[in-house]
Enzyme design. Sequence first.
Site, PDB file in Angstrom:
ATOM      1  N   ASP A  20       0.830  -1.218   0.000  1.00 53.26           N
ATOM      2  CA  ASP A  20       0.000   0.000   0.000  1.00 53.26           C
ATOM      3  C   ASP A  20       0.858   1.259   0.000  1.00 53.26           C
ATOM      4  OD1 ASP A  20      -2.435   1.309  -0.046  1.00 53.26           O
ATOM      5  OD2 ASP A  20      -2.573   1.431   2.142  1.00 53.26           O
ATOM      6  N   GLY A  21       0.310   2.321  -0.592  1.00 56.86           N
ATOM      7  CA  GLY A  21       0.985   3.626  -0.563  1.00 56.86           C
ATOM      8  C   GLY A  21       1.457   4.125  -1.929  1.00 56.86           C
ATOM      9  N   ARG A  24      -0.127   7.663  -2.751  1.00 56.07           N
ATOM     10  CA  ARG A  24       0.461   8.768  -1.972  1.00 56.07           C
ATOM     11  C   ARG A  24       1.880   9.058  -2.412  1.00 56.07           C
ATOM     12  NH1 ARG A  24      -0.895   6.088   3.483  1.00 56.07           N
ATOM     13  NH2 ARG A  24      -1.478   4.435   2.022  1.00 56.07           N
ATOM     14  N   SER A  65      -7.509  -5.555  -5.056  1.00 56.86           N
ATOM     15  CA  SER A  65      -8.518  -6.169  -4.194  1.00 56.86           C
ATOM     16  C   SER A  65      -9.886  -6.213  -4.877  1.00 56.86           C
ATOM     17  CB  SER A  65      -8.625  -5.405  -2.868  1.00 56.86           C
ATOM     18  OG  SER A  65      -9.389  -4.227  -3.038  1.00 56.86           O
ATOM     19  N   ASN A  68     -11.118  -2.793  -5.113  1.00 59.33           N
ATOM     20  CA  ASN A  68     -10.394  -1.749  -5.859  1.00 59.33           C
ATOM     21  C   ASN A  68     -11.091  -1.333  -7.156  1.00 59.33           C
ATOM     22  OD1 ASN A  68      -7.105  -2.852  -4.767  1.00 59.33           O
ATOM     23  ND2 ASN A  68      -8.317  -1.152  -4.005  1.00 59.33           N
ATOM     24  N   TRP A  69     -12.146  -2.082  -7.549  1.00 61.63           N
ATOM     25  CA  TRP A  69     -12.943  -1.658  -8.714  1.00 61.63           C
ATOM     26  C   TRP A  69     -13.641  -0.339  -8.443  1.00 61.63           C
ATOM     27  CZ3 TRP A  69     -12.019  -4.365 -12.961  1.00 61.63           C
ATOM     28  CH2 TRP A  69     -11.638  -5.713 -12.851  1.00 61.63           C
ATOM     29  N   ARG A 190      -4.675  -1.810   8.958  1.00 68.95           N
ATOM     30  CA  ARG A 190      -5.872  -2.625   8.724  1.00 68.95           C
ATOM     31  C   ARG A 190      -5.556  -3.705   7.709  1.00 68.95           C
ATOM     32  NH1 ARG A 190      -7.861   2.754   6.981  1.00 68.95           N
ATOM     33  NH2 ARG A 190      -7.379   2.975   4.777  1.00 68.95           N
ATOM     34  N   SER A 192      -7.896  -4.825   5.304  1.00 69.42           N
ATOM     35  CA  SER A 192      -8.529  -4.530   4.011  1.00 69.42           C
ATOM     36  C   SER A 192      -8.891  -5.779   3.203  1.00 69.42           C
ATOM     37  CB  SER A 192      -7.638  -3.587   3.176  1.00 69.42           C
ATOM     38  OG  SER A 192      -7.431  -2.374   3.848  1.00 69.42           O
ATOM     39  N   GLU A 203       2.197 -13.263  12.198  1.00 68.14           N
ATOM     40  CA  GLU A 203       2.734 -12.119  12.929  1.00 68.14           C
ATOM     41  C   GLU A 203       2.504 -10.875  12.077  1.00 68.14           C
ATOM     42  OE1 GLU A 203       3.963 -12.094  15.998  1.00 68.14           O
ATOM     43  OE2 GLU A 203       3.574 -14.249  16.130  1.00 68.14           O
TER      44      GLU A 203
HETATM   45  C1  IPE Z   1      -5.374  -2.778  -0.048  1.00 65.08           C
HETATM   46  O1  IPE Z   1      -5.099  -1.430  -0.151  1.00 65.08           O
HETATM   47  C2  IPE Z   1      -5.362  -3.415  -1.413  1.00 65.08           C
HETATM   48  C3  IPE Z   1      -4.065  -3.490  -2.080  1.00 65.08           C
HETATM   49  C4  IPE Z   1      -2.924  -3.090  -1.610  1.00 65.08           C
HETATM   50  C5  IPE Z   1      -4.095  -4.092  -3.380  1.00 65.08           C
HETATM   51  P1  IPE Z   1      -6.245  -0.340  -0.283  1.00 65.08           P
HETATM   52  O2  IPE Z   1      -5.559   0.961  -0.458  1.00 65.08           O
HETATM   53  O3  IPE Z   1      -7.218  -0.726  -1.336  1.00 65.08           O
HETATM   54  O4  IPE Z   1      -6.979  -0.428   1.139  1.00 65.08           O
HETATM   55  P2  IPE Z   1      -7.862   0.642   1.905  1.00 65.08           P
HETATM   56  O5  IPE Z   1      -8.921   1.115   0.949  1.00 65.08           O
HETATM   57  O6  IPE Z   1      -6.952   1.752   2.328  1.00 65.08           O
HETATM   58  O7  IPE Z   1      -8.399  -0.095   3.081  1.00 65.08           O
HETATM   59  C1  IPE Z   2      -1.818   0.179  -3.263  1.00 63.32           C
HETATM   60  O1  IPE Z   2      -1.552   1.519  -3.307  1.00 63.32           O
HETATM   61  C2  IPE Z   2      -1.983  -0.425  -4.628  1.00 63.32           C
HETATM   62  C3  IPE Z   2      -3.362  -0.788  -4.989  1.00 63.32           C
HETATM   63  C4  IPE Z   2      -4.376  -0.745  -4.198  1.00 63.32           C
HETATM   64  C5  IPE Z   2      -3.583  -1.217  -6.350  1.00 63.32           C
HETATM   65  P1  IPE Z   2      -2.703   2.603  -3.265  1.00 63.32           P
HETATM   66  O2  IPE Z   2      -3.077   2.944  -4.672  1.00 63.32           O
HETATM   67  O3  IPE Z   2      -3.826   2.159  -2.404  1.00 63.32           O
HETATM   68  O4  IPE Z   2      -1.954   3.824  -2.608  1.00 63.32           O
HETATM   69  P2  IPE Z   2      -2.556   4.860  -1.568  1.00 63.32           P
HETATM   70  O5  IPE Z   2      -3.040   4.085  -0.397  1.00 63.32           O
HETATM   71  O6  IPE Z   2      -3.659   5.590  -2.273  1.00 63.32           O
HETATM   72  O7  IPE Z   2      -1.389   5.746  -1.244  1.00 63.32           O
HETATM   73 MG    MG Z   3      -4.166   2.377  -0.426  1.00 66.26          MG
END
Ligand code: IPE
Ligand code: IPE
Ligand code: MG
Length: 246
Positions: A20-21, A24, A65, A68-69, A190, A192, A203
């Site tokens: 994640d991230g 950002r 996920s 993510n759609w 979390r 997710s 862990e």
């Molecule tokens: C979880 O991250 C899914 C992936 C990293 C693929 P999200 O960015 O979708 O999760 P939330 O929405 O912050 O919980």
């Molecule tokens: C995780 O990064 C990758 C996917 C969910 C595909 P994010 O796209 O959720 O990045 P942030 O959380 O918005 O920074």
């Molecule tokens: Mg994210």
Amino acid sequence: MSASRTPPAAVPRHVAIVMDGNGRWARRRFLPRFVGHEQGMQTLLRVLDDFAARGVEYLTVFAFSSENWKRPEEEVSGIMGLVLTGVAKYLRKLAAEGVRIRVVGDREGLSPKLRAAWDEAERSTAANTRIHLSVAFNYGGRWDVVQACRRACAEGLAPEQIDEAALASRMALAFAPDPDLFIRTGGEMRVSNFLLWQTAYAELYFSDCLWPDFGPQEVEAALAAYAGRERRFGGVRADESAPQGA
Ligand code: IPE
Ligand code: IPE
Ligand code: MG
């Protein structure tokens, strides 16, 4: 030591990562989110090597996920396109490096082109054993439990035949031991809807590092944190488990 306890293992056999991230990371550089996903893919290729070198046998990463759609269509199609270019560009190298790729998730919702790319990634790495890379794509932990139940029903199992082992053997990651270490980057604490069933005794390790910045030092830090944990699986501490009066 009682038979029910497993001695702490220095290196996890199976690491699961919520990568994640990316968004950002890009936003901080005034770049489109897509660039963050591109960088995220580069990070995955590097990190895969780091974990393999440290003796990790299974790496399972959350790439897209079930939820993510909900993202803007432009971002979703950008991610789908990235998979196609990523497979075209890196599959041969990964296959030569001994990486076994599997894709876990609901393939029904994916385009025929994408399904074909994932099929090819699985087929061309099927004989490899150095490290098992499972890409959770259109995956949700709840989806996984439901699909396992559906399979059990479709196979005609009676209610009394449905137990933990029956479901575990029908889950998407049935080929792998349960994850020992669950990492989430990006600062959120979390799950997710990642591996809900399989992480019962994983862990947990949370890092503020945004996924594109996750490098060798962060890998080391996560493995060091894991090595310092004492896993009990519901039992008691090692120094309390000596047989009484022995
Ligand atoms: C979880 O991250 C899914 C992936 C990293 C693929 P999200 O960015 O979708 O999760 P939330 O929405 O912050 O919980
Ligand atoms: C995780 O990064 C990758 C996917 C969910 C595909 P994010 O796209 O959720 O990045 P942030 O959380 O918005 O920074
Ligand atoms: Mg994210």
